[in-house]
Design a protein around this motif. Structure first.
Motif, short mmCIF file in Angstrom:
data_model
loop_
_atom_site.label_atom_id
_atom_site.label_comp_id
_atom_site.label_asym_id
_atom_site.label_seq_id
_atom_site.Cartn_x
_atom_site.Cartn_y
_atom_site.Cartn_z
N TYR A 1 21.03 -24.14 32.03
CA TYR A 1 20.03 -25.21 32.68
C TYR A 1 18.67 -24.68 32.71
CZ TYR A 1 24.75 -26.89 33.97
OH TYR A 1 25.99 -27.49 34.01
N ILE A 2 18.34 -23.37 33.24
CA ILE A 2 17.08 -22.76 33.34
C ILE A 2 16.50 -22.57 31.88
CG2 ILE A 2 16.14 -20.85 33.92
CD1 ILE A 2 17.90 -20.58 36.24
N GLY A 3 17.45 -22.01 30.97
CA GLY A 3 16.84 -22.06 29.56
C GLY A 3 16.61 -23.27 28.75
N GLY A 4 17.26 -24.33 29.19
CA GLY A 4 17.07 -25.49 28.62
C GLY A 4 15.72 -26.09 29.13
N PHE A 5 15.65 -25.99 30.18
CA PHE A 5 14.19 -26.28 30.77
C PHE A 5 13.23 -25.69 30.26
CE2 PHE A 5 10.92 -25.72 34.24
CZ PHE A 5 10.29 -26.82 34.06
N VAL A 6 13.20 -24.25 30.31
CA VAL A 6 12.02 -23.52 29.96
C VAL A 6 11.74 -23.50 28.42
CG1 VAL A 6 11.23 -21.04 29.87
CG2 VAL A 6 12.30 -21.80 31.92
N SER A 7 12.88 -23.29 27.60
CA SER A 7 12.70 -23.26 26.07
C SER A 7 13.62 -24.27 25.46
CB SER A 7 13.20 -21.77 25.52
OG SER A 7 12.28 -20.74 26.35
N GLY A 8 13.94 -25.14 25.95
CA GLY A 8 14.74 -26.33 25.29
C GLY A 8 13.81 -26.88 24.07
N ASN A 9 12.50 -26.98 24.39
CA ASN A 9 11.85 -27.63 23.43
C ASN A 9 10.94 -26.78 22.68
OD1 ASN A 9 12.98 -30.44 23.71
ND2 ASN A 9 11.67 -30.75 25.29
N GLY A 10 11.31 -25.57 22.34
CA GLY A 10 10.29 -24.57 22.09
C GLY A 10 10.11 -23.55 23.11
N LEU A 11 10.08 -22.34 22.60
CA LEU A 11 10.07 -21.18 23.62
C LEU A 11 8.95 -21.15 24.68
CD1 LEU A 11 10.57 -17.55 21.38
CD2 LEU A 11 11.93 -18.65 23.05
N PHE A 12 9.33 -21.19 25.84
CA PHE A 12 8.25 -20.93 26.83
C PHE A 12 7.46 -22.47 27.05
CE2 PHE A 12 9.44 -16.61 26.46
CZ PHE A 12 9.87 -16.33 27.79
N THR A 13 7.89 -23.48 26.55
CA THR A 13 7.08 -24.68 26.70
C THR A 13 7.29 -25.50 27.90
OG1 THR A 13 9.04 -25.90 25.60
CG2 THR A 13 7.14 -25.21 24.12
N SER B 1 9.08 -27.79 28.60
CA SER B 1 9.21 -29.18 28.39
C SER B 1 10.61 -29.71 28.29
CB SER B 1 8.34 -29.74 27.37
OG SER B 1 8.69 -28.96 26.09
N GLY B 2 11.84 -28.98 28.50
CA GLY B 2 13.06 -29.44 28.55
C GLY B 2 13.34 -30.21 29.81
N SER B 3 14.68 -30.70 29.87
CA SER B 3 14.88 -31.42 30.74
C SER B 3 15.12 -30.46 32.12
CB SER B 3 16.24 -32.15 30.48
OG SER B 3 16.82 -32.73 31.67
N ILE B 4 14.53 -31.25 33.17
CA ILE B 4 14.46 -30.52 34.33
C ILE B 4 15.53 -30.98 35.23
CG2 ILE B 4 12.82 -31.59 35.55
CD1 ILE B 4 11.71 -28.93 36.88
N LEU B 5 16.02 -32.16 35.00
CA LEU B 5 17.23 -32.97 35.66
C LEU B 5 18.42 -32.14 36.20
CD1 LEU B 5 17.55 -36.72 34.43
CD2 LEU B 5 16.77 -35.80 36.55
N PRO B 6 19.02 -31.37 35.16
CA PRO B 6 20.09 -30.73 35.67
C PRO B 6 19.75 -29.46 36.83
CG PRO B 6 19.96 -30.59 33.43
CD PRO B 6 18.78 -31.19 33.72
N LEU B 7 18.71 -29.01 36.62
CA LEU B 7 18.05 -28.10 37.65
C LEU B 7 18.07 -28.69 39.08
CD1 LEU B 7 15.59 -25.58 35.69
CD2 LEU B 7 17.97 -25.19 36.92
N ILE B 8 17.43 -29.99 38.82
CA ILE B 8 17.39 -30.74 40.08
C ILE B 8 18.62 -31.00 40.64
CG2 ILE B 8 16.31 -33.02 41.04
CD1 ILE B 8 14.22 -32.93 38.97
N VAL B 9 19.72 -31.42 39.85
CA VAL B 9 20.77 -31.81 40.43
C VAL B 9 21.67 -30.50 40.96
CG1 VAL B 9 23.13 -32.64 39.66
CG2 VAL B 9 21.12 -33.84 38.58
N VAL B 10 21.44 -29.38 40.27
CA VAL B 10 22.08 -28.11 40.84
C VAL B 10 21.49 -27.94 42.23
CG1 VAL B 10 21.94 -25.73 40.68
CG2 VAL B 10 22.70 -27.14 38.67
N ALA B 11 20.25 -27.96 42.47
CA ALA B 11 19.28 -27.82 43.74
C ALA B 11 19.94 -28.73 44.72
CB ALA B 11 17.98 -27.81 43.56
N VAL B 12 19.99 -30.05 44.51
CA VAL B 12 20.33 -31.01 45.43
C VAL B 12 21.79 -30.90 45.81
CG1 VAL B 12 20.41 -33.34 46.25
CG2 VAL B 12 18.48 -32.67 44.80
#
Lengths: 251, 238
Positions: free
Chosen positions: A183-195, A197-208
């Motif tokens: 999920y972290i990788g998907g957010f950080v590099s999901g739409n290109g390395l270190f952009t 701009s990937g989905s942050i939703l899974p991380l919000i869900v994990v945190a909540v």
């Protein structure tokens, strides 16, 4: 009669429903045997009932997620076959991929009712079955000898202190870490390395859901509200999923 | 129940597990042929063969890994049932681990065998029931389940499950969890395509966590042995 009407016809419901009913009976037999054996070795019946209750509440939400998998596949394969596959043996994250790959093998450009023929369907269904039966087949052949070997090692280990339990917990920590890492990788590099701009939703869900779990454990351990244990996972998941809905409205 | 009769229970579990697994295997592989009789078309076996060689091999390897990794966690009854009913990573494994911890059962013990079987059987029955109800009520439920507002909730069932489980397991094992979590995050950040193979990445991640746990275990055992040694020497002197 179009292909979807055929795939949603009563005989198919009968065949798939019959197999599901058989597996349900198998589960009931194992449940009753295990409960009786638990009572016989002196386990507390209240704890056994608590395990059944917490496992039931635990499984409701993931099961609704699996139901969505049935709905997703029903547009191309009809309802009975995905119902069978996801009730028995199948796995939510495998089924769509396997069905898609199987469709390509029979010459379809995509998994859709438009290109489906009866022969394509039965070929896809057989390929889906053959691809995923191996865990069960290995269990039939090796479960007994594998567990026997492990038990021998456990006995040897327990005379030296025992590492088995810690290994199991560590394996599970590794499993959870792999998913959270994805999920972290998907957010950080999901739409290109270190952009970022990937989905942050899974991380919000994990945190909540993690925070909700912390609250449940606090109430159970510090405030002695032990009953909450049976609902802590299901409740935390529900809050995490609700957070996804709310966050999605603002993102 | 004494040790001998528990052994009998266990032997019975293996017999029943094998019989039911074989019957389920035959039913699952036979179902497409039976459906084919009704539809008037039989599976194209050469396409099935080619398909298996191109995509099935991956699932075959994955099944071997799943069997080796998850069987020790699930025990005999839980193992047979979990492989019959599926959905291991996203439901059965966390469910069994949660139940085991709730009772405090140690792996390899009769208690663990009972708890694991109870939790997997219950979990499987709940899934079967929810799916049966869902299929029965598919028409009225479909608009709710497919509503755009609720989609993010259903797309995030697994993160919700692992978020809750992560807190529960990481809080007492931060030293074990830190390295696999950091390593996996870095790997997925640097090689984003790995996201499609998350279930395979469990192996190196789990292996690393087990390795670290073993180091701590050895350290603790050494310290304990030294302490016992000191006590013995002190006892000898007095």
């Amino acid at each position: 009669m179009n292909i979807l009407s055929l795939l949603n016809s009563i005989p198919l419901y009968g065949i798939c429903g019959g197999i599901i009913a058989f597996v349900a009976v198998v589960c009931v037999i194992f449940l009753i045997r295990a409960y009786r054996a638990g009572v016989a070795i002196g386990m507390d019946q209240t704890r056994l009932k608590q395990v059944i209750l917490s496992s039931a509440t635990f499984s409701v939400l993931p099961s609704v997620g699996i139901l969505l998998g049935v709905i997703a596949l029903s547009g191309s394969l009809g309802t009975p076959w995905p119902w069978l596959r996801l009730s028995v043996i199948g796995a939510l994250h495998y089924e769509t991929q396997v069905a898609q790959a199987a469709a390509e093998q029979v010459g379809m450009t995509s998994l859709s009712a438009r290109e489906m023929t009866p022969q394509n369907f039965v070929t896809i269904a057989l390929l889906m079955s053959i691809c995923i039966i191996w865990g069960m087949a290995l269990s039939v052949i090796f479960n007994k000898s594998y567990l026997k070997k492990l038990q021998k090692n456990t006995r040897k280990e327990s005379s030296q202190g025992g590492f088995g339990d810690q290994a199991m917990s560590a394996m599970f920590i590794g499993l959870v870490s792999a998913y959270i890492g994805s999920y972290i990788g998907g957010f950080v590099s999901g739409n290109g390395l270190f952009t970022f701009s990937g989905s942050i939703l899974p991380l919000i869900v994990v945190a909540v859901s993690g925070l909700a779990m912390a609250l449940c454990l606090y109430l159970s351990e510090k405030k002695k509200k032990v009953w909450i244990d049976s609902f802590s996972i299901a409740g935390s998941m529900l809050l995490g999923m609700a957070a996804a809905v709310i966050a999605n409205l603002y993102l | 129940m004494n040790n001998e009769s528990f052994e009998k229970y266990n032997a019975g579990t293996h017999i029943l597990g094998r019989i039911f697994s074989v019957i389920t295997l035959v039913l699952l592989v036979g179902a497409p042929f039976l459906i084919g009789l009704f539809l008037g078309a039989m599976p194209d076996l050469s396409a099935v063969g080619k398909g298996f060689l191109s995509v099935g091999i991956i699932w075959f390897v994955s099944s071997i890994v799943e069997f080796l990794v998850y069987t020790p966690m699930l025990g005999a009854g839980g193992g047979y049932l979990a492989f019959i009913t599926g959905n291991l990573i996203n439901m059965k494994i966390p469910c069994a681990i949660n139940a085991r911890d709730q009772v405090g059962a140690k792996s390899g013990t009769p208690e663990n065998e009972i708890i694991s079987t109870l939790s997997i059987a219950t979990s499987s029955l709940v899934t079967i029931l929810v799916l049966a109800l869902g299929v029965l009520l598919l028409v009225p439920l479909q608009p709710v389940l497919q509503s755009e507002v609720l989609q993010p909730a259903f797309e995030n069932v697994v993160p919700a499950l692992f978020g809750a489980m992560a807190y529960k397991y990481f809080r007492g094992n931060l030293k074990i969890a830190a390295a696999p979590l950091v390593l996996m995050s870095l790997l997925f950040i640097l090689v984003p395509s790995l996201t499609g193979s998350t279930s395979f990445m469990i192996i190196p991640s789990g292996g690393l966590a087990i390795g670290i746990a073993f180091l701590f275990y050895r350290q603790k055992a050494k310290a304990l042995a030294q302490e016992t040694d000191l006590h013995t020497k002190a006892g000898d002197k007095s």
